[in-house]
Design a protein around this motif. Sequence first.
Motif, PDB file in Angstrom:
ATOM      1  N   TYR A  25       4.736 -31.421 -11.063  1.00  0.00           N
ATOM      2  CA  TYR A  25       5.757 -30.947 -10.137  1.00  0.00           C
ATOM      3  C   TYR A  25       7.146 -31.507 -10.431  1.00  0.00           C
ATOM      4  CZ  TYR A  25       2.452 -28.393  -7.165  1.00  0.00           C
ATOM      5  OH  TYR A  25       1.538 -27.498  -6.667  1.00  0.00           O
ATOM      6  N   PRO A  26       7.277 -32.784 -10.792  1.00  0.00           N
ATOM      7  CA  PRO A  26       8.617 -33.244 -11.168  1.00  0.00           C
ATOM      8  C   PRO A  26       9.178 -32.480 -12.380  1.00  0.00           C
ATOM      9  CG  PRO A  26       7.249 -35.119 -10.639  1.00  0.00           C
ATOM     10  CD  PRO A  26       6.337 -33.922 -10.668  1.00  0.00           C
ATOM     11  N   ALA A  27       8.332 -32.165 -13.350  1.00  0.00           N
ATOM     12  CA  ALA A  27       8.796 -31.397 -14.507  1.00  0.00           C
ATOM     13  C   ALA A  27       9.219 -29.994 -14.082  1.00  0.00           C
ATOM     14  CB  ALA A  27       7.710 -31.333 -15.569  1.00  0.00           C
ATOM     15  N   LEU A  28       8.442 -29.382 -13.218  1.00  0.00           N
ATOM     16  CA  LEU A  28       8.771 -28.039 -12.740  1.00  0.00           C
ATOM     17  C   LEU A  28      10.072 -28.048 -11.934  1.00  0.00           C
ATOM     18  CD1 LEU A  28       7.730 -25.125 -12.758  1.00  0.00           C
ATOM     19  CD2 LEU A  28       6.459 -25.662 -10.670  1.00  0.00           C
ATOM     20  N   ALA A  29      10.245 -29.062 -11.108  1.00  0.00           N
ATOM     21  CA  ALA A  29      11.453 -29.153 -10.279  1.00  0.00           C
ATOM     22  C   ALA A  29      12.714 -29.407 -11.108  1.00  0.00           C
ATOM     23  CB  ALA A  29      11.288 -30.257  -9.234  1.00  0.00           C
ATOM     24  N   SER A  30      12.541 -29.951 -12.306  1.00  0.00           N
ATOM     25  CA  SER A  30      13.709 -30.245 -13.139  1.00  0.00           C
ATOM     26  C   SER A  30      14.188 -29.042 -13.950  1.00  0.00           C
ATOM     27  CB  SER A  30      13.404 -31.414 -14.078  1.00  0.00           C
ATOM     28  OG  SER A  30      12.505 -31.007 -15.091  1.00  0.00           O
ATOM     29  N   ALA A  88      -0.052 -24.592  -0.324  1.00  0.00           N
ATOM     30  CA  ALA A  88       0.457 -24.685  -1.694  1.00  0.00           C
ATOM     31  C   ALA A  88       0.412 -23.345  -2.421  1.00  0.00           C
ATOM     32  CB  ALA A  88      -0.310 -25.744  -2.476  1.00  0.00           C
ATOM     33  N   ALA A  89      -0.719 -22.654  -2.382  1.00  0.00           N
ATOM     34  CA  ALA A  89      -0.829 -21.378  -3.112  1.00  0.00           C
ATOM     35  C   ALA A  89       0.175 -20.341  -2.584  1.00  0.00           C
ATOM     36  CB  ALA A  89      -2.259 -20.863  -3.060  1.00  0.00           C
ATOM     37  N   PRO A  90       0.273 -20.138  -1.258  1.00  0.00           N
ATOM     38  CA  PRO A  90       1.289 -19.189  -0.786  1.00  0.00           C
ATOM     39  C   PRO A  90       2.721 -19.618  -1.128  1.00  0.00           C
ATOM     40  CG  PRO A  90      -0.298 -19.633   0.955  1.00  0.00           C
ATOM     41  CD  PRO A  90      -0.586 -20.596  -0.158  1.00  0.00           C
ATOM     42  N   THR A  91       2.975 -20.917  -1.130  1.00  0.00           N
ATOM     43  CA  THR A  91       4.308 -21.394  -1.492  1.00  0.00           C
ATOM     44  C   THR A  91       4.590 -21.104  -2.956  1.00  0.00           C
ATOM     45  OG1 THR A  91       4.186 -23.111   0.212  1.00  0.00           O
ATOM     46  CG2 THR A  91       5.852 -23.399  -1.504  1.00  0.00           C
ATOM     47  N   HIS A  92       3.604 -21.302  -3.801  1.00  0.00           N
ATOM     48  CA  HIS A  92       3.774 -20.941  -5.209  1.00  0.00           C
ATOM     49  C   HIS A  92       4.038 -19.441  -5.344  1.00  0.00           C
ATOM     50  CE1 HIS A  92       3.309 -24.426  -7.726  1.00  0.00           C
ATOM     51  NE2 HIS A  92       2.324 -24.857  -6.966  1.00  0.00           N
ATOM     52  N   GLY A  93       3.361 -18.640  -4.547  1.00  0.00           N
ATOM     53  CA  GLY A  93       3.617 -17.199  -4.567  1.00  0.00           C
ATOM     54  C   GLY A  93       5.059 -16.878  -4.226  1.00  0.00           C
ATOM     55  N   ARG A  94       5.565 -17.529  -3.198  1.00  0.00           N
ATOM     56  CA  ARG A  94       6.969 -17.315  -2.799  1.00  0.00           C
ATOM     57  C   ARG A  94       7.930 -17.822  -3.865  1.00  0.00           C
ATOM     58  NH1 ARG A  94       8.465 -18.134   2.657  1.00  0.00           N
ATOM     59  NH2 ARG A  94      10.530 -17.525   1.915  1.00  0.00           N
ATOM     60  N   PRO A 108      15.470 -25.061  -1.711  1.00  0.00           N
ATOM     61  CA  PRO A 108      15.154 -26.386  -1.160  1.00  0.00           C
ATOM     62  C   PRO A 108      14.000 -26.343  -0.156  1.00  0.00           C
ATOM     63  CG  PRO A 108      17.525 -26.084  -1.242  1.00  0.00           C
ATOM     64  CD  PRO A 108      16.906 -24.760  -1.600  1.00  0.00           C
ATOM     65  N   VAL A 109      13.943 -25.310   0.662  1.00  0.00           N
ATOM     66  CA  VAL A 109      12.877 -25.211   1.672  1.00  0.00           C
ATOM     67  C   VAL A 109      11.520 -25.073   1.003  1.00  0.00           C
ATOM     68  CG1 VAL A 109      11.944 -23.757   3.520  1.00  0.00           C
ATOM     69  CG2 VAL A 109      14.383 -24.303   3.470  1.00  0.00           C
ATOM     70  N   LEU A 110      11.409 -24.174   0.038  1.00  0.00           N
ATOM     71  CA  LEU A 110      10.128 -23.959  -0.638  1.00  0.00           C
ATOM     72  C   LEU A 110       9.718 -25.178  -1.462  1.00  0.00           C
ATOM     73  CD1 LEU A 110      10.443 -20.243  -1.797  1.00  0.00           C
ATOM     74  CD2 LEU A 110       9.083 -21.163   0.102  1.00  0.00           C
ATOM     75  N   LEU A 111      10.651 -25.788  -2.162  1.00  0.00           N
ATOM     76  CA  LEU A 111      10.313 -26.973  -2.953  1.00  0.00           C
ATOM     77  C   LEU A 111       9.899 -28.132  -2.059  1.00  0.00           C
ATOM     78  CD1 LEU A 111      13.065 -26.758  -5.720  1.00  0.00           C
ATOM     79  CD2 LEU A 111      10.617 -26.250  -5.944  1.00  0.00           C
ATOM     80  N   ARG A 112      10.539 -28.273  -0.896  1.00  0.00           N
ATOM     81  CA  ARG A 112      10.157 -29.319   0.063  1.00  0.00           C
ATOM     82  C   ARG A 112       8.757 -29.046   0.618  1.00  0.00           C
ATOM     83  NH1 ARG A 112      13.654 -28.596   3.956  1.00  0.00           N
ATOM     84  NH2 ARG A 112      15.302 -29.047   2.509  1.00  0.00           N
TER      85      ARG A 112
END
Length: 137
Positions: free
Chosen positions: A27-32, A94-100, A108-112
């Motif tokens: 996740y840190p790699a993805l967020a960067s 997590a899965a629905p958030t990844h979908g979004r 910021p909302v989705l990553l949080r």
Amino acid sequence: MPDAVVALAVVGAAHAAFQLTVSVVVYPALASVGADQFALAHDAHSRRIVVLVGPLHAALVVVCGWAVVTEPRPLVLAAVAAHSLAMVTTALVAAPTHGRLGTSGPSPVLLRRLAVSDGVRTLAAVAGLVLALLAIA
């Protein structure tokens, strides 16, 4: 025949290691990744991670069921509950958030939301492992 609680600890160790790797590395790699490359990186992440998540969660379901049926002691049931919390959080948050994230891109909302759900999943997986190890003793 193998012991269900030992199997729960072994699969629980894999689960905890997976979740810790996601939390500390993936996740840190993805967020960067910059917003311009996020869709490509997220799509690649989603395709790759499912190869691990599917079999791991299938093994957890089987081993948790086996442990509940054959060893319904409090520590075992608590370990199963912890792993179940992690899997339910994956399915419902997590899965629905990844979908979004895949359709809307990073916000910021989705990553949080993803970070919070990941924290819950990681703590639950580690707790499940510790409880299973305590149940062996």
